[in-house]
Design a protein around this motif. Structure first.
Motif, PDB file in Angstrom:
ATOM      1  N   LYS A 106       0.854  -1.102  -0.002  1.00 37.85           N
ATOM      2  CA  LYS A 106      -0.023  -0.074   0.142  1.00 37.85           C
ATOM      3  C   LYS A 106       0.873   1.244   0.094  1.00 37.85           C
ATOM      4  N   LEU A 107       0.631   2.244  -0.790  1.00 37.88           N
ATOM      5  CA  LEU A 107       1.364   3.424  -0.753  1.00 37.88           C
ATOM      6  C   LEU A 107       0.787   4.277  -0.003  1.00 37.88           C
ATOM      7  N   PRO A 108       1.791   4.861   0.743  1.00 45.02           N
ATOM      8  CA  PRO A 108       1.209   5.952   1.654  1.00 45.02           C
ATOM      9  C   PRO A 108       0.425   7.141   1.257  1.00 45.02           C
ATOM     10  N   ARG A 109      -0.416   7.688   2.101  1.00 51.17           N
ATOM     11  CA  ARG A 109      -0.816   8.878   1.582  1.00 51.17           C
ATOM     12  C   ARG A 109      -0.036  10.221   1.773  1.00 51.17           C
ATOM     13  N   VAL A 110      -0.004  10.965   0.813  1.00 52.33           N
ATOM     14  CA  VAL A 110       0.655  12.204   1.099  1.00 52.33           C
ATOM     15  C   VAL A 110       0.018  13.419   0.554  1.00 52.33           C
ATOM     16  N   LEU A 111       0.497  14.530   1.264  1.00 52.43           N
ATOM     17  CA  LEU A 111      -0.180  15.772   1.100  1.00 52.43           C
ATOM     18  C   LEU A 111       0.796  16.404  -0.144  1.00 52.43           C
ATOM     19  N   LYS A 231      -9.702  22.175   9.995  1.00 50.66           N
ATOM     20  CA  LYS A 231      -9.962  23.862   9.573  1.00 50.66           C
ATOM     21  C   LYS A 231      -9.427  23.895   8.426  1.00 50.66           C
ATOM     22  N   ALA A 232      -8.559  23.187   7.836  1.00 51.30           N
ATOM     23  CA  ALA A 232      -7.915  23.816   6.601  1.00 51.30           C
ATOM     24  C   ALA A 232      -8.998  22.925   5.514  1.00 51.30           C
ATOM     25  N   LYS A 233      -9.613  22.109   6.024  1.00 49.75           N
ATOM     26  CA  LYS A 233     -10.548  21.477   5.127  1.00 49.75           C
ATOM     27  C   LYS A 233     -10.102  20.719   3.919  1.00 49.75           C
ATOM     28  N   ILE A 234      -9.085  19.935   4.450  1.00 47.99           N
ATOM     29  CA  ILE A 234      -8.184  18.952   3.570  1.00 47.99           C
ATOM     30  C   ILE A 234      -9.047  17.915   3.503  1.00 47.99           C
ATOM     31  N   LYS A 235      -9.580  17.065   2.413  1.00 46.81           N
ATOM     32  CA  LYS A 235     -10.366  16.083   2.372  1.00 46.81           C
ATOM     33  C   LYS A 235      -9.595  14.669   2.612  1.00 46.81           C
ATOM     34  N   LYS A 236      -8.505  14.798   2.207  1.00 44.42           N
ATOM     35  CA  LYS A 236      -7.750  13.349   2.571  1.00 44.42           C
ATOM     36  C   LYS A 236      -7.461  13.077   4.077  1.00 44.42           C
ATOM     37  N   VAL A 237      -7.355  11.756   4.278  1.00 43.55           N
ATOM     38  CA  VAL A 237      -7.180  11.163   5.646  1.00 43.55           C
ATOM     39  C   VAL A 237      -5.819  11.507   6.174  1.00 43.55           C
ATOM     40  N   HIS A 241       1.453  10.340  10.684  1.00 44.84           N
ATOM     41  CA  HIS A 241       2.521   9.897   9.801  1.00 44.84           C
ATOM     42  C   HIS A 241       2.643  10.645   8.314  1.00 44.84           C
ATOM     43  N   THR A 242       1.523  11.292   8.039  1.00 43.39           N
ATOM     44  CA  THR A 242       1.319  11.869   6.881  1.00 43.39           C
ATOM     45  C   THR A 242       2.415  12.848   6.731  1.00 43.39           C
ATOM     46  N   LEU A 243       2.975  13.679   7.482  1.00 38.12           N
ATOM     47  CA  LEU A 243       3.604  14.570   7.056  1.00 38.12           C
ATOM     48  C   LEU A 243       5.072  13.932   7.284  1.00 38.12           C
ATOM     49  N   ARG A 244       5.403  12.789   7.723  1.00 38.22           N
ATOM     50  CA  ARG A 244       6.457  12.161   7.316  1.00 38.22           C
ATOM     51  C   ARG A 244       6.682  11.771   5.982  1.00 38.22           C
ATOM     52  N   HIS A 245       5.682  11.189   5.485  1.00 37.08           N
ATOM     53  CA  HIS A 245       5.421  10.713   4.157  1.00 37.08           C
ATOM     54  C   HIS A 245       5.562  11.823   3.068  1.00 37.08           C
ATOM     55  N   SER A 246       4.898  12.835   3.477  1.00 31.45           N
ATOM     56  CA  SER A 246       5.173  13.951   2.556  1.00 31.45           C
ATOM     57  C   SER A 246       6.694  14.590   2.456  1.00 31.45           C
ATOM     58  N   PHE A 247       7.219  14.478   3.756  1.00 32.38           N
ATOM     59  CA  PHE A 247       8.230  14.980   3.657  1.00 32.38           C
ATOM     60  C   PHE A 247       9.302  14.279   2.739  1.00 32.38           C
ATOM     61  N   ALA A 248       9.120  12.891   2.616  1.00 30.03           N
ATOM     62  CA  ALA A 248      10.036  12.058   1.824  1.00 30.03           C
ATOM     63  C   ALA A 248       9.735  11.995   0.485  1.00 30.03           C
ATOM     64  N   THR A 249       8.432  12.136   0.251  1.00 30.34           N
ATOM     65  CA  THR A 249       8.036  12.303  -1.178  1.00 30.34           C
ATOM     66  C   THR A 249       8.497  13.531  -1.870  1.00 30.34           C
ATOM     67  N   SER A 271      15.290  -0.732   1.236  1.00 26.50           N
ATOM     68  CA  SER A 271      14.226  -1.258   0.598  1.00 26.50           C
ATOM     69  C   SER A 271      12.688  -0.493   1.240  1.00 26.50           C
ATOM     70  N   THR A 272      12.988  -0.137   2.532  1.00 24.89           N
ATOM     71  CA  THR A 272      11.735   0.563   3.235  1.00 24.89           C
ATOM     72  C   THR A 272      11.445   1.881   2.602  1.00 24.89           C
ATOM     73  N   THR A 273      12.652   2.584   2.223  1.00 25.51           N
ATOM     74  CA  THR A 273      12.532   3.950   1.496  1.00 25.51           C
ATOM     75  C   THR A 273      11.953   4.017   0.066  1.00 25.51           C
ATOM     76  N   GLN A 274      12.138   2.770  -0.492  1.00 21.49           N
ATOM     77  CA  GLN A 274      12.145   3.007  -1.827  1.00 21.49           C
ATOM     78  C   GLN A 274      10.431   2.937  -2.274  1.00 21.49           C
ATOM     79  N   ILE A 275       9.566   2.703  -1.173  1.00 23.44           N
ATOM     80  CA  ILE A 275       8.312   2.733  -1.395  1.00 23.44           C
ATOM     81  C   ILE A 275       7.803   4.225  -1.831  1.00 23.44           C
ATOM     82  N   TYR A 276       8.729   5.093  -1.508  1.00 25.48           N
ATOM     83  CA  TYR A 276       8.540   6.583  -2.028  1.00 25.48           C
ATOM     84  C   TYR A 276       8.745   7.019  -3.464  1.00 25.48           C
ATOM     85  N   THR A 277       9.565   6.042  -3.964  1.00 24.09           N
ATOM     86  CA  THR A 277       9.726   6.055  -5.304  1.00 24.09           C
ATOM     87  C   THR A 277       8.840   5.941  -6.199  1.00 24.09           C
TER      88      THR A 277
END
Length: 295
Positions: A106-111, A231-237, A241-249, A271-277
């Protein structure tokens, strides 16, 4: 085959004492396999070899069955064949060397960068708690730390003059992560104007404290980030951890090398990091499809 199936189910019930629900599951899986074999013109279990099992698993895949379902069917078939070998009906298990399908990653959700900016703009800087929240969000996105690492930070772990933070990750592995100018500025604001109002001097070494002057918890941060996402009305869940995923991406999208991102994230295995590629490739494909005149 049907007769052998009933003997196998009886063995599972009597010899292994499996529950009724488990027996029903085995029976259903194997009944489908036997039906597949019958349609292929096979009349006995001896005729159904490795190629038959592979063809059946491939058919399940074509039918849109999940990886978990296919793995369960293969486990049922293996148990069935082991029983047949144990009873002397077959000399060997034709399914023994087949690999269990790997579950889809499963690919992580990112902003997006725009969504990050929107989220960062929600905390107000007029109150101590708002300054704290702003500093936490900026630091989390600037470093890609895990939330557990963020709330475990003490005052001495942050060097704002040189722009880095020292944290302990999984397995007590220490790493040094650079901190960008924006996060440094908000951390200074928080330390100079807010932290002393939330915690009395000498009460705790925690960098981030709650309204009671104690170390902020992971659960406390969860509530904070959910509040600002609403408050930001961001529809994504959005999870901590989302900011961590967003940082890497976002680093990889802007040309950072994988090894550097691995080191900053604290991954023991690249290999754990490669999911972001995969995420960055998907984004490139989306950009291509939207912009190329013949896409």
């Amino acid at each position: 085959m049907e007769k052998l199936l009933e003997e196998f189910i009886y063995h599972l019930a009597v010899e292994r004492g499996l529950s009724e629900n488990t027996l029903v599951s085995y029976r259903a899986d194997l009944a489908k396999f036997i039906s597949f074999c019958a349609k292929a013109g096979l009349k006995s279990v001896e005729q159904a070899g490795r190629d038959t099992v592979m063809a059946y698993l491939f058919q399940l895949q074509l039918d849109g069955r999940s990886t978990a379902t296919i793995s369960r069917h293969l486990a049922s078939i293996r148990a069935f064949y082991r029983f047949a070998v144990g009873e002397g009906i077959l000399p060997a298990d034709p399914s023994s060397d087949l690999e269990t399908p790997k579950p889809a990653q499963k690919l992580p959700r990112v902003l997006s960068v725009e969504e990050v900016d929107l989220l960062m703009g929600q905390p107000g800087s007029g109150e101590p708690a708002g300054l704290r929240d702003k500093a936490m969000l900026e630091l989390l996105y600037a470093t890609g730390m895990r939330v557990s690492e963020l709330v475990s930070l003490n005052l001495e772990h942050v060097n704002l003059e040189n722009g880095f933070v020292r944290c302990l990750g999984k397995g007590s592995r220490e790493r040094i992560i650079p901190v960008g100018d924006v996060a440094v500025r908000w951390l200074k604001e928080y330390l100079e104007r807010a932290r002393y109002k939330l915690s009395k001097p000498g009460r705790t070494d925690a960098l981030f404290v709650n309204q009671h002057g104690r170390r902020l918890t992971r659960q406390g941060f969860w509530k904070i980030i959910k509040k600002y996402a609403r408050k930001a009305k961001i529809k994504k869940v959005i999870t901590p951890h989302t900011l961590r995923h967003s940082f890497a991406t976002h680093l990889l999208e802007n040309g950072a090398d994988l090894r550097s991102v691995q080191e900053m994230l604290g991954h023991a295995d690249i290999s754990t990091t490669q999911i972001y590629t995969h995420l960055t490739r998907n984004r490139l494909r989306d950009v291509y499809n939207r912009t190329h005149p013949r896409a």
